[in-house]
Write a protein that holds these residues in place. Structure first.
Motif, PDB file in Angstrom:
ATOM      1  N   SER A  50       0.822  -1.215   0.000  1.00 43.55           N
ATOM      2  CA  SER A  50       0.000   0.000   0.000  1.00 43.55           C
ATOM      3  C   SER A  50       0.854   1.263   0.000  1.00 43.55           C
ATOM      4  O   SER A  50       0.305   2.370  -0.027  1.00 43.55           O
ATOM      5  N   ALA A  51       2.176   1.100   0.049  1.00 43.91           N
ATOM      6  CA  ALA A  51       3.069   2.266   0.083  1.00 43.91           C
ATOM      7  C   ALA A  51       2.870   3.210  -1.098  1.00 43.91           C
ATOM      8  O   ALA A  51       2.883   4.436  -0.909  1.00 43.91           O
ATOM      9  N   PRO A  52       2.690   2.709  -2.347  1.00 44.19           N
ATOM     10  CA  PRO A  52       2.468   3.645  -3.457  1.00 44.19           C
ATOM     11  C   PRO A  52       1.259   4.552  -3.234  1.00 44.19           C
ATOM     12  O   PRO A  52       1.336   5.767  -3.446  1.00 44.19           O
ATOM     13  N   GLU A  53       0.127   3.975  -2.803  1.00 45.94           N
ATOM     14  CA  GLU A  53      -1.070   4.782  -2.563  1.00 45.94           C
ATOM     15  C   GLU A  53      -0.828   5.809  -1.450  1.00 45.94           C
ATOM     16  O   GLU A  53      -1.235   6.966  -1.556  1.00 45.94           O
ATOM     17  N   ILE A  54      -0.157   5.374  -0.367  1.00 44.74           N
ATOM     18  CA  ILE A  54       0.071   6.273   0.767  1.00 44.74           C
ATOM     19  C   ILE A  54       0.980   7.434   0.370  1.00 44.74           C
ATOM     20  O   ILE A  54       0.705   8.599   0.681  1.00 44.74           O
ATOM     21  N   LEU A  55       2.075   7.143  -0.336  1.00 42.94           N
ATOM     22  CA  LEU A  55       3.005   8.200  -0.749  1.00 42.94           C
ATOM     23  C   LEU A  55       2.358   9.150  -1.747  1.00 42.94           C
ATOM     24  O   LEU A  55       2.560  10.368  -1.681  1.00 42.94           O
ATOM     25  N   VAL A  56       1.553   8.611  -2.673  1.00 37.76           N
ATOM     26  CA  VAL A  56       0.848   9.468  -3.627  1.00 37.76           C
ATOM     27  C   VAL A  56      -0.143  10.364  -2.888  1.00 37.76           C
ATOM     28  O   VAL A  56      -0.283  11.556  -3.197  1.00 37.76           O
ATOM     29  N   SER A  57      -0.819   9.814  -1.884  1.00 40.63           N
ATOM     30  CA  SER A  57      -1.794  10.587  -1.118  1.00 40.63           C
ATOM     31  C   SER A  57      -1.117  11.733  -0.369  1.00 40.63           C
ATOM     32  O   SER A  57      -1.604  12.876  -0.386  1.00 40.63           O
ATOM     33  N   ALA A  69      -5.923  12.358  -4.179  1.00 40.29           N
ATOM     34  CA  ALA A  69      -5.704  11.347  -3.144  1.00 40.29           C
ATOM     35  C   ALA A  69      -6.995  10.587  -2.837  1.00 40.29           C
ATOM     36  O   ALA A  69      -6.989   9.358  -2.680  1.00 40.29           O
ATOM     37  N   VAL A  70      -8.114  11.309  -2.758  1.00 45.78           N
ATOM     38  CA  VAL A  70      -9.409  10.661  -2.495  1.00 45.78           C
ATOM     39  C   VAL A  70      -9.771   9.726  -3.648  1.00 45.78           C
ATOM     40  O   VAL A  70     -10.205   8.589  -3.441  1.00 45.78           O
ATOM     41  N   GLY A  71      -9.579  10.204  -4.879  1.00 46.56           N
ATOM     42  CA  GLY A  71      -9.854   9.365  -6.044  1.00 46.56           C
ATOM     43  C   GLY A  71      -8.962   8.143  -6.075  1.00 46.56           C
ATOM     44  O   GLY A  71      -9.405   7.045  -6.437  1.00 46.56           O
ATOM     45  N   ASN A  72      -7.698   8.305  -5.678  1.00 50.87           N
ATOM     46  CA  ASN A  72      -6.764   7.181  -5.621  1.00 50.87           C
ATOM     47  C   ASN A  72      -7.242   6.119  -4.645  1.00 50.87           C
ATOM     48  O   ASN A  72      -7.231   4.924  -4.942  1.00 50.87           O
ATOM     49  N   ALA A  73      -7.688   6.556  -3.452  1.00 47.16           N
ATOM     50  CA  ALA A  73      -8.147   5.602  -2.430  1.00 47.16           C
ATOM     51  C   ALA A  73      -9.385   4.837  -2.888  1.00 47.16           C
ATOM     52  O   ALA A  73      -9.432   3.602  -2.811  1.00 47.16           O
ATOM     53  N   VAL A 250      -4.841   5.997   3.396  1.00 43.88           N
ATOM     54  CA  VAL A 250      -4.676   6.800   2.182  1.00 43.88           C
ATOM     55  C   VAL A 250      -5.676   7.954   2.146  1.00 43.88           C
ATOM     56  O   VAL A 250      -5.314   9.108   1.884  1.00 43.88           O
ATOM     57  N   MET A 251      -6.954   7.673   2.422  1.00 43.17           N
ATOM     58  CA  MET A 251      -7.972   8.712   2.300  1.00 43.17           C
ATOM     59  C   MET A 251      -7.968   9.675   3.479  1.00 43.17           C
ATOM     60  O   MET A 251      -8.466  10.805   3.379  1.00 43.17           O
ATOM     61  N   SER A 252      -7.387   9.278   4.608  1.00 44.33           N
ATOM     62  CA  SER A 252      -7.367  10.166   5.769  1.00 44.33           C
ATOM     63  C   SER A 252      -6.297  11.251   5.655  1.00 44.33           C
ATOM     64  O   SER A 252      -6.406  12.300   6.276  1.00 44.33           O
ATOM     65  N   VAL A 253      -5.257  10.995   4.851  1.00 43.50           N
ATOM     66  CA  VAL A 253      -4.124  11.920   4.762  1.00 43.50           C
ATOM     67  C   VAL A 253      -4.527  13.331   4.332  1.00 43.50           C
ATOM     68  O   VAL A 253      -4.111  14.311   4.958  1.00 43.50           O
ATOM     69  N   PRO A 254      -5.331  13.487   3.261  1.00 40.81           N
ATOM     70  CA  PRO A 254      -5.704  14.860   2.869  1.00 40.81           C
ATOM     71  C   PRO A 254      -6.408  15.615   3.994  1.00 40.81           C
ATOM     72  O   PRO A 254      -6.199  16.822   4.153  1.00 40.81           O
TER      73      PRO A 254
END
Length: 324
Positions: A50-57, A69-73, A250-254
């Protein structure tokens, strides 16, 4: 446009490769410190895919592109169910122990509903983000405690091919993978936001499509490899675990970095589609217990389920294309 498209392609390739390098280093460090294979598989390997999604977020939120980031999650969760698990079951039908998903699947359903309630006001706030991250920590602790004592999961984890690097090579791989993850995520976010601006589509749509599919490739590789080896506990665990990470990390980061007003499409189209896919998977697993090929205590996911999941995936993207 050509430069931005090249940045997206190169960024995705580097993301997948650097995630493997990062996981190899981190898993070898843990092994050198004496951690068991099951703990390494449930924590480091799961986090690594899940690192790619987290870093992108993180990168998207810092760049003011929170919708990406939301769309990615959400897009990654839809891809994990429809593309990753759908294709995997089409290629290698699964027998899944009911005990394996007795805790994990209800947890995913509860998190899906809980996150939806938090987002109903149309805002991803700092409080929402912190609450989601706190929930992830609690869930991780409980899942590790439950599965670390599961004999079947322990046996499958020990049979999985974990990397074995010397201490020096492990640390080098860890830091090199982390640096490349950060660099490639910045490259990908720049390319994706540039394409969105030039095509006149939202960052949300780019996150749901190009970025989500690209960052789901590690889950596809890991899940298919485990299923072909007959390690169905780990294969289904990869999908459920990744979807939990996407919703709660991932979605919580923004929200934590820069509170975000959500597009109306998120609550009207994308989140309901993701939730529908999650409940469709749950129904398939629970009713699979009554299939003719199911053995005692097992649930059978056959090619009909794989076809249903991939059809769901295709229909979602058709509906998405029609709404643009």
């Amino acid at each position: 446009m050509i430069l931005a498209a090249a940045a997206v392609i190169i960024g995705l390739v580097l993301l997948v490769w650097s995630a493997d390098l990062f996981v190899a280093g981190a898993a070898s460090i843990a092994e050198n410190l004496g951690l068991s294979p099951v703990i390494i598989g449930l924590t480091i390997v799961s986090l690594g895919t899940s690192a790619p999604e987290i870093l992108v977020s993180v990168t998207a939120a810092l760049a003011g592109a929170g919708e990406l980031a939301v769309g990615n999650a959400l897009g990654s969760n839809i891809a994990n169910i429809g593309l990753v698990l759908g294709l995997t079951v089409l290629i290698a039908p699964m027998l899944i122990r009911q005990g394996c998903v007795r805790v994990e699947l209800p947890t995913l359903l509860l998190v899906t509903l809980g996150t939806w309630v938090l987002l109903l006001d149309g805002v991803l706030s700092r409080f929402d983000g912190l609450l989601m991250m706190g929930g992830l920590v609690l869930i991780l602790v409980q899942m590790v405690r439950a599965q670390a004592g599961d004999q079947v999961v322990q046996e499958e984890s020990e049979e999985e091919e974990l990397p074995h690097l010397s201490p020096l090579r492990a640390w080098l791989a860890f830091f090199a993978g982390l640096a490349l993850l950060v660099g490639s995520s910045r490259l990908l976010v720049w390319g994706a936001t540039t394409i969105a601006a030039q095509l006149g589509v939202s960052e949300l749509v780019i996150g749901l499509t190009i970025v989500a599919v690209g960052t789901s490739l590690p889950e596809l590789a890991a899940t298919l490899a485990s299923a072909l080896k007959g390690h169905t506990e780990i294969a289904i665990g990869n999908v459920i675990g990744s979807n939990l990470f996407n919703l709660l990390a991932v979605m919580s980061v923004p929200g934590v970095i820069a509170p975000l007003a959500l597009s109306g499409d998120v609550l009207a189209r994308d989140y309901p589609a993701m939730a529908a896919g999650t409940f469709l998977l749950a129904i398939a697993i629970y009713t699979g217990h009554y299939r003719r090929r199911a053995e005692g205590g097992y649930s059978y996911l056959g090619r009909a389920v794989g076809l249903l999941l991939t059809a769901f995936y295709a229909l979602y993207y058709y509906a998405l294309s029609q709404s643009l």
